[in-house]
Write a protein that holds these residues in place. Structure first.
Motif, mmCIF file in Angstrom:
data_model
loop_
_atom_site.group_PDB
_atom_site.id
_atom_site.type_symbol
_atom_site.label_atom_id
_atom_site.label_comp_id
_atom_site.label_asym_id
_atom_site.label_seq_id
_atom_site.Cartn_x
_atom_site.Cartn_y
_atom_site.Cartn_z
ATOM 1 N N THR A 1 -51.758 -27.994 -94.437
ATOM 2 C CA THR A 1 -50.474 -29.424 -94.541
ATOM 3 C C THR A 1 -50.144 -29.589 -92.742
ATOM 4 N N LYS A 2 -49.457 -28.348 -92.923
ATOM 5 C CA LYS A 2 -48.793 -28.071 -91.654
ATOM 6 C C LYS A 2 -49.481 -28.440 -89.993
ATOM 7 N N LEU A 3 -50.383 -28.115 -89.868
ATOM 8 C CA LEU A 3 -51.749 -28.027 -89.190
ATOM 9 C C LEU A 3 -52.183 -29.348 -89.375
ATOM 10 N N LYS A 4 -52.282 -30.117 -90.440
ATOM 11 C CA LYS A 4 -53.281 -31.134 -89.712
ATOM 12 C C LYS A 4 -52.002 -32.481 -90.039
ATOM 13 N N LEU A 5 -51.227 -32.299 -89.677
ATOM 14 C CA LEU A 5 -49.948 -32.979 -89.922
ATOM 15 C C LEU A 5 -49.669 -32.779 -87.524
ATOM 16 N N LEU A 6 -49.669 -31.548 -87.248
ATOM 17 C CA LEU A 6 -49.940 -30.901 -85.708
ATOM 18 C C LEU A 6 -50.971 -32.059 -85.400
ATOM 19 N N TYR A 7 -52.156 -31.362 -85.845
ATOM 20 C CA TYR A 7 -53.575 -32.490 -85.548
ATOM 21 C C TYR A 7 -53.003 -33.813 -85.508
ATOM 22 N N SER A 8 -52.901 -34.659 -86.675
ATOM 23 C CA SER A 8 -52.281 -35.850 -85.864
ATOM 24 C C SER A 8 -51.599 -36.068 -84.965
ATOM 25 N N ALA A 9 -50.190 -35.763 -85.338
ATOM 26 C CA ALA A 9 -49.810 -36.207 -83.908
ATOM 27 C C ALA A 9 -49.928 -35.767 -82.403
ATOM 28 N N CYS A 10 -50.262 -34.624 -82.326
ATOM 29 C CA CYS A 10 -51.257 -34.604 -81.306
ATOM 30 C C CYS A 10 -52.522 -36.268 -80.792
ATOM 31 N N LYS A 11 -53.315 -36.099 -81.784
ATOM 32 C CA LYS A 11 -54.064 -37.678 -81.684
ATOM 33 C C LYS A 11 -53.178 -39.043 -81.143
ATOM 34 N N ASP A 12 -52.483 -38.980 -81.958
ATOM 35 C CA ASP A 12 -51.748 -39.845 -81.355
ATOM 36 C C ASP A 12 -50.908 -40.353 -80.042
ATOM 37 N N PHE A 13 -50.846 -38.878 -79.828
ATOM 38 C CA PHE A 13 -50.171 -38.311 -78.763
ATOM 39 C C PHE A 13 -51.367 -39.091 -77.230
ATOM 40 N N LYS A 14 -52.396 -38.732 -77.811
ATOM 41 C CA LYS A 14 -53.450 -38.412 -76.818
ATOM 42 C C LYS A 14 -53.946 -39.789 -76.360
ATOM 43 N N ASP A 15 -53.891 -40.515 -77.849
ATOM 44 C CA ASP A 15 -54.197 -42.164 -77.914
ATOM 45 C C ASP A 15 -52.860 -42.905 -77.292
ATOM 46 N N ALA A 16 -52.036 -42.466 -76.828
ATOM 47 C CA ALA A 16 -50.397 -42.952 -76.761
ATOM 48 C C ALA A 16 -50.816 -42.714 -74.119
ATOM 49 N N ASN A 17 -51.127 -41.380 -74.604
ATOM 50 C CA ASN A 17 -50.707 -41.305 -73.025
ATOM 51 C C ASN A 17 -52.295 -40.487 -72.565
ATOM 52 N N GLY A 18 -53.144 -40.627 -73.067
ATOM 53 C CA GLY A 18 -54.564 -40.273 -72.918
ATOM 54 C C GLY A 18 -55.431 -38.916 -72.144
ATOM 55 N N CYS A 19 -54.297 -38.277 -72.563
ATOM 56 C CA CYS A 19 -54.277 -36.421 -72.878
ATOM 57 C C CYS A 19 -53.688 -35.734 -73.419
ATOM 58 N N TYR A 20 -53.895 -34.398 -73.583
ATOM 59 C CA TYR A 20 -53.763 -33.568 -74.290
ATOM 60 C C TYR A 20 -51.597 -33.203 -74.268
ATOM 61 N N PRO A 21 -50.670 -32.880 -75.081
ATOM 62 C CA PRO A 21 -49.974 -32.780 -74.365
ATOM 63 C C PRO A 21 -50.183 -31.363 -73.972
ATOM 64 N N PRO A 22 -49.098 -31.347 -73.111
ATOM 65 C CA PRO A 22 -48.925 -29.775 -71.669
ATOM 66 C C PRO A 22 -48.004 -28.801 -72.713
ATOM 67 N N ALA A 23 -48.478 -27.528 -72.727
ATOM 68 C CA ALA A 23 -47.209 -26.268 -72.935
ATOM 69 C C ALA A 23 -46.047 -26.803 -72.907
ATOM 70 N N TYR A 24 -45.545 -27.284 -71.292
ATOM 71 C CA TYR A 24 -44.514 -27.856 -71.037
ATOM 72 C C TYR A 24 -44.342 -28.659 -70.046
ATOM 73 N N LEU A 25 -43.281 -29.994 -69.588
ATOM 74 C CA LEU A 25 -43.291 -30.251 -68.782
ATOM 75 C C LEU A 25 -42.675 -30.125 -67.379
ATOM 76 N N VAL A 26 -42.931 -30.204 -66.348
ATOM 77 C CA VAL A 26 -42.127 -28.864 -65.419
ATOM 78 C C VAL A 26 -41.418 -30.709 -64.492
ATOM 79 N N ASP A 27 -40.289 -30.055 -63.188
ATOM 80 C CA ASP A 27 -40.117 -31.304 -62.236
ATOM 81 C C ASP A 27 -40.770 -30.808 -61.112
ATOM 82 N N ALA A 28 -40.339 -31.609 -60.223
ATOM 83 C CA ALA A 28 -40.947 -31.377 -58.886
ATOM 84 C C ALA A 28 -40.269 -30.499 -57.945
#
Length: 346
Positions: A34-61
């Motif tokens: 169930t936890k894996l499915k929750l993460l997958y669903s959230a990942c899919k929603d993130f892709k729909d909103a941003n056009g890509c998978y979430p990165p491991a982490y963000l870095v600034d300039a």
């Protein structure tokens, strides 16, 4: 404020706390799948909103590390953070979870079209301890925390949950976690190579030169021509140039790498096709290098990033094997030789 109002307010707050506490308790009892499915669903929603998978982490300039993938998924999760312990993203330099600059996320983030075999791309894994709070693990870290004879689940980019065999946890390493499926490239090269052999009654020379020693072509040109005809391809389509892989050369191998010298005849491969390496994965997935020597591939293994643990190779029978970074030079030479009477158990 009247006593009655104070009493009603106190009751309302108590009920809210109890409700939230109950939600958290229920969330903590979620099973791994169930936890894996929750993460997958959230990942899919993130892709729909941003056009890509979430990165491991963000870095600034300035290269300073910012929010990780889990923080970025919070707006798309319905569960409390505490309810999603015991699961983590599988981090691999060839996978979807890679660092990205915040200002260039949509450009640099991994997109669905980069994934050739989603069923082979592992996103999230279940951990052996349901209360483990780690959010990112390399393949090595995941295998190290895996108890013997315990089967755990993982979810791939196609949304399917699969079980990691308890008796053979290293099977995870043989599943490709790369976005651009290395195994598809190796299989495509194998298919095209044998079609060339059937047509010409020999394998191509890796390099063809004229009488002055000037390079005319490499093996990649005829292979690309064959791969440009989809009806002839018996594996998943890949780009004709099949970058990121190359033949391995040796004086006693299938390919010597000498100019204008064809590859060995099939009858000369007496070790058996299943015991002889033809192609190897390169560290740069965009590389179109003509070939690598045994020593070069050995050095590549020695300098392999810790999180990769090794590289894939394509055998003469079309099978894909994983060579770990601790492979000895002697064993590697034996794997490449075509007639050394060696037999291997992978």
């Amino acid at each position: 404020m009247k006593k009655t109002e104070l009493l009603l307010t106190a009751i309302f707050v108590a009920v809210c706390f109890a409700f939230v506490g109950n939600l958290t308790a229920q969330g903590a009892d979620l099973d791994g799948a169930t936890k894996l499915k929750l993460l997958y669903s959230a990942c899919k929603d993130f892709k729909d909103a941003n056009g890509c998978y979430p990165p491991a982490y963000l870095v600034d300039a300035n290269g300073v590390k910012g929010d990780d993938w889990f923080a970025l998924l919070q707006p798309y999760l319905n569960a409390q953070e505490g309810s999603l312990t015991g699961v983590a993203a599988l981090i691999d330099p060839r996978g979807v979870f890679v660092p990205a600059k915040k200002a260039r996320l949509k450009k640099n983030g991994v997109k669905d079209e980069s994934i050739e075999n989603p069923e082979n791309l592992i996103l999230f894994v279940e951990l052996s301890n349901a209360k483990d709070t780690r959010k990112s693990l390399t393949i090595k870290e995941f295998l190290e925390q895996l108890p013997k004879n315990q089967s755990l689940s993982y979810i791939t980019a196609d949304g399917k949950i699969r079980q990691l065999p308890a008796t053979d946890p290293d099977e995870l390493l043989t599943r490709n976690v790369a976005c651009v499926d290395v195994s598809a490239r190796l299989k495509a090269a194998h298919t095209a190579l044998y079609e060339y052999y059937d047509r010409e009654i020999h394998f191509p020379a890796l390099v063809t030169v004229d009488e002055n020693g000037k390079e005319i072509s490499t093996w990649r040109e005829p292979v690309a021509k064959i791969l440009s005809t989809p009806s002839k391809l018996k594996v998943k389509d890949v780009k004709p140039e099949i970058a990121g892989i190359a033949p391995i050369v040796s004086n006693d191998g299938v390919f010597t790498g000498k100019p204008n010298e064809y590859g060995a005849d099939l009858t000369a491969i007496t070790d058996g096709l299943a015991n002889t390496v033809f192609f190897v994965e390169l560290p740069d997935p965009e590389s179109t290098k003509t070939s690598v020597t045994v020593e070069e591939f050995y050095n590549q293994l020695q300098n392999c990033p810790e999180e990769l643990q090794g590289y894939y190779v394509g055998m003469g029978d079309g099978s894909i094997k994983f060579i770990k970074k601790d492979c000895t030079l002697q064993r590697l030479k034996a794997l490449v030789s075509r007639a050394g009477d060696e037999m291997f158990d992978f």
